[in-house]
Design an enzyme around this catalytic site. Structure first.
Site, PDB file in Angstrom:
ATOM      1  N   CYS A   1       0.883  -1.114  -0.053  1.00 14.81           N
ATOM      2  CA  CYS A   1       0.005  -0.031  -0.019  1.00 14.81           C
ATOM      3  C   CYS A   1       0.954   1.378  -0.082  1.00 14.81           C
ATOM      4  CB  CYS A   1      -0.820  -0.013   1.163  1.00 14.81           C
ATOM      5  SG  CYS A   1      -1.867   1.631   1.365  1.00 14.81           S
TER       6      CYS A   1
ATOM      7  N   CYS B   1       0.194   3.801   2.812  1.00 15.04           N
ATOM      8  CA  CYS B   1       0.569   3.112   4.243  1.00 15.04           C
ATOM      9  C   CYS B   1       2.010   3.358   4.376  1.00 15.04           C
ATOM     10  CB  CYS B   1       0.307   1.641   4.211  1.00 15.04           C
ATOM     11  SG  CYS B   1      -1.482   1.083   4.090  1.00 15.04           S
TER      12      CYS B   1
END
Length: 146
Positions: free
Chosen positions: A68, A71
């Site tokens: 991600c 993230c």
């Protein structure tokens, strides 16, 4: 008898009793002798349950995944926020790829998702990346409102 708080060690998982009059910043685990507060702790499902169930301080969890982009972009901000929030808040990281069952039970539908837990229950949730200042402000607001 002095009042104590229970703090779970992020290194060995043992629960420590920390006297209220003792400075938590310098506290070390009685079993492994590592510092109790060292920034975000990567946990699996068992570690998550141990921290949430046994820690007498609020727990902030970043649910993320290695693939991600948001993230990964938020990770250094989360570490910075941890330096401000600890020792009043235990800061954890939960890889949703490694703990899909727990992520499902927590109803994680997007990542990164921050969960603020107190007394074993969720008190606030935020989906999406934030900078360090926003993470700290959101956490403090969540603790005041709970």
């Amino acid at each position: 008898m002095s009042e104590t708080r229970q703090i779970v060690c992020g290194h060995c998982g043992r629960t420590n009793r920390l006297p209220a009059e003792r400075a938590p910043e310098a506290a070390r685990c009685g079993a492994c002798h590592q510092a109790l507060f060292t920034g975000p702790i990567e946990v699996d499902e068992e570690g998550f349950q141990r921290h949430v169930a046994n820690s007498e301080i609020p727990v902030l969890v970043d649910v993320w995944a290695p693939w991600c982009g948001p993230c990964r972009a938020m990770a250094p901000m989360y570490e910075r926020a941890a330096r401000e929030l600890e020792p009043k808040v235990r800061v954890l990281k939960l890889n949703s790829e490694s703990a899909p069952g727990l992520s499902s039970r927590l109803n994680i539908t997007g990542i990164p998702t921050l969960l603020l837990m107190r007394g074993g229950r969720e008190v606030a949730r935020h989906a999406g990346a934030m900078d360090a200042r926003s993470i700290v402000a959101w956490t403090q607001a969540g603790l005041t409102g709970s």
